[in-house]
Design an enzyme around this catalytic site. Structure first.
Site, mmCIF file in Angstrom:
data_model
loop_
_atom_site.group_PDB
_atom_site.id
_atom_site.type_symbol
_atom_site.label_atom_id
_atom_site.label_comp_id
_atom_site.label_asym_id
_atom_site.label_seq_id
_atom_site.Cartn_x
_atom_site.Cartn_y
_atom_site.Cartn_z
ATOM 1 N N LYS A 72 0.842 -1.204 0.000
ATOM 2 C CA LYS A 72 0.000 0.000 0.000
ATOM 3 C C LYS A 72 0.878 1.256 0.000
ATOM 4 C CE LYS A 72 -3.592 -2.439 2.515
ATOM 5 N NZ LYS A 72 -4.213 -2.737 3.807
ATOM 6 N N GLN A 120 -4.561 -2.037 10.063
ATOM 7 C CA GLN A 120 -4.259 -3.285 9.370
ATOM 8 C C GLN A 120 -4.665 -4.476 10.250
ATOM 9 O OE1 GLN A 120 -2.981 -3.525 6.143
ATOM 10 N NE2 GLN A 120 -3.374 -5.723 6.335
ATOM 11 N N ASP A 143 -11.067 2.305 4.653
ATOM 12 C CA ASP A 143 -11.330 0.875 4.429
ATOM 13 C C ASP A 143 -12.832 0.598 4.388
ATOM 14 O OD1 ASP A 143 -8.988 -0.448 3.955
ATOM 15 O OD2 ASP A 143 -8.561 -0.915 6.054
#
Ligand code: NAD
Length: 317
Positions: A72, A120, A143
């Site tokens: 990312k 994460q 997200d």
């Protein structure tokens, strides 16, 4: 052995020439096009004094998570986006880890220069991921996992679409398999992929408007359902579980799965396979995404898209 491989290759080449083998949907190329367009948008934003900024929280030292985060970071930087990784050492117990992550989330929520925040997953054993995801400012939740953002998807008023389902939808539309009026079967009902994707594709709008069947571990006669689908999306996390017998001839098959299987012939000792048995399914399907090079690169591109969106939203606050 090598003779067998050579035979298999030319055999499938012949089948392809006869129109029997599925078209491979090149997710890497489609994602590269999206990233290129995003790069130009980011250039314009920077000229106007707005540098999109993504903060990634990485807790502990899970090697797979570290590698996803690096991916990312790389893709973000190539697009001109600022990506900062916040590494957090786990505490002496889950409660302390929880507080450390929560405090960092609060700091990032309050920082006007930070537009997007990612936690994460997975987190270390005993840490309550939901409680932490709930803390992320919904306007920075790139997200798309905050309940406020997932709820908006149900209502067709989305703010941030989760990157993987959005990537799947874009792959369908951009490869000429618009889901409108089609029967879609999704295998897997996770909050990250299957559930939001079902809600997205069932909306009455362009790029959706499908009749969706959401299958899971308690679905009886799974193959009977998947064989009815014009579009089959596999997101179960089960290596190569979708075989040719589960696919309607000519169907579009999207393979979300990324699974490690042992492979002694590889230096790293494993290889990545999807949830679909590509070799058999490509003889039946009309189009199919490979693993790697299908949904994976689209996920990264759509995440970056959300970061630019979050940066724009920050200006309307
Ligand atoms: P998950 O484990 O949270 O959910 C899997 C879902 O599949 C569950 O709802 C379960 O009910 C269903 N399922 C499992 N086995 C099944 C079976 N035999 N029959 C029917 N349903 C079954 O997984 P997830 O986070 O949704 O991820 C799914 C897969 O997609 C994984 O391989 C993951 O690595 C991959 N993934 C890929 C990307 C990408 O960018 N390509 C992104 C996220 C996840």
């Amino acid at each position: 052995m090598s003779r067998l491989r050579a035979f298999t290759k030319s055999d499938s080449a012949l089948a392809y020439a006869g129109g029997m083998t599925a078209t491979i949907i090149d997710g890497a190329a489609i994602a590269a096009g999206i990233r290129e367009a995003l790069t130009r948008q980011v250039e314009d934003m920077i000229v106007r004094g707005l540098l999109p900024h993504l903060a990634v929280l990485l807790v502990g030292d899970d090697p797979a998570s570290a590698s996803y985060v690096r991916g990312k970071e790389r893709a973000g930087q190539q697009t001109g986006i600022k990506v900062v990784i916040h590494r957090i050492e786990p505490g002496f117990d889950p409660g302390q880890t929880q507080r450390r992550v929560r405090d960092r989330i609060e700091l990032l929520n309050a920082d006007p220069d930070v537009h997007g925040i990612i936690l994460q997953l997975p987190l270390p054993e005993g840490v309550d991921a939901d409680a932490l995801l709930d803390r992320i400012d919904p306007l920075k939740d790139v997200d798309g996992l905050h309940p406020a953002n997932q709820g908006r998807i149900m209502q067709g008023r989305e703010r941030f679409l989760p990157a993987t389902p959005h990537g799947v939808q874009q792959l369908l539309v951009r490869s000429g398999a618009d889901p409108g009026g089609k029967r879609v079967a999704i295998v897997g009902r996770s909050r990250l992929v299957g559930m939001p994707l079902a809600a997205m594709l069932a909306q009455k709008r362009q790029g959706a408007n499908a009749t969706v069947t959401l299958c899971h571990t308690n679905t009886p006669e799974l193959a009977e359902l998947t064989r009815q689908a014009d579009i089959l999306i596999a997101a179960a996390g089960r290596p190569q579980m979708v075989g040719a017998d589960m696919v309607r001839p000519g169907a579009t098959v999207i393979d979300v799965g990324i699974n490690r299987v042992d492979d002694a012939s590889r230096k790293r000792g494993y290889r990545l396979v999807g949830d679909v048995d590509l070799e058999s399914v490509r003889e039946v399907a009309g189009a199919i995404t490979p693993v790697p090079g299908g949904v994976g690169p689209m996920t990264v591109a759509m995440l970056l898209n959300n970061v630019t969106r979050a940066a724009r939203i920050s200006q309307q606050r």
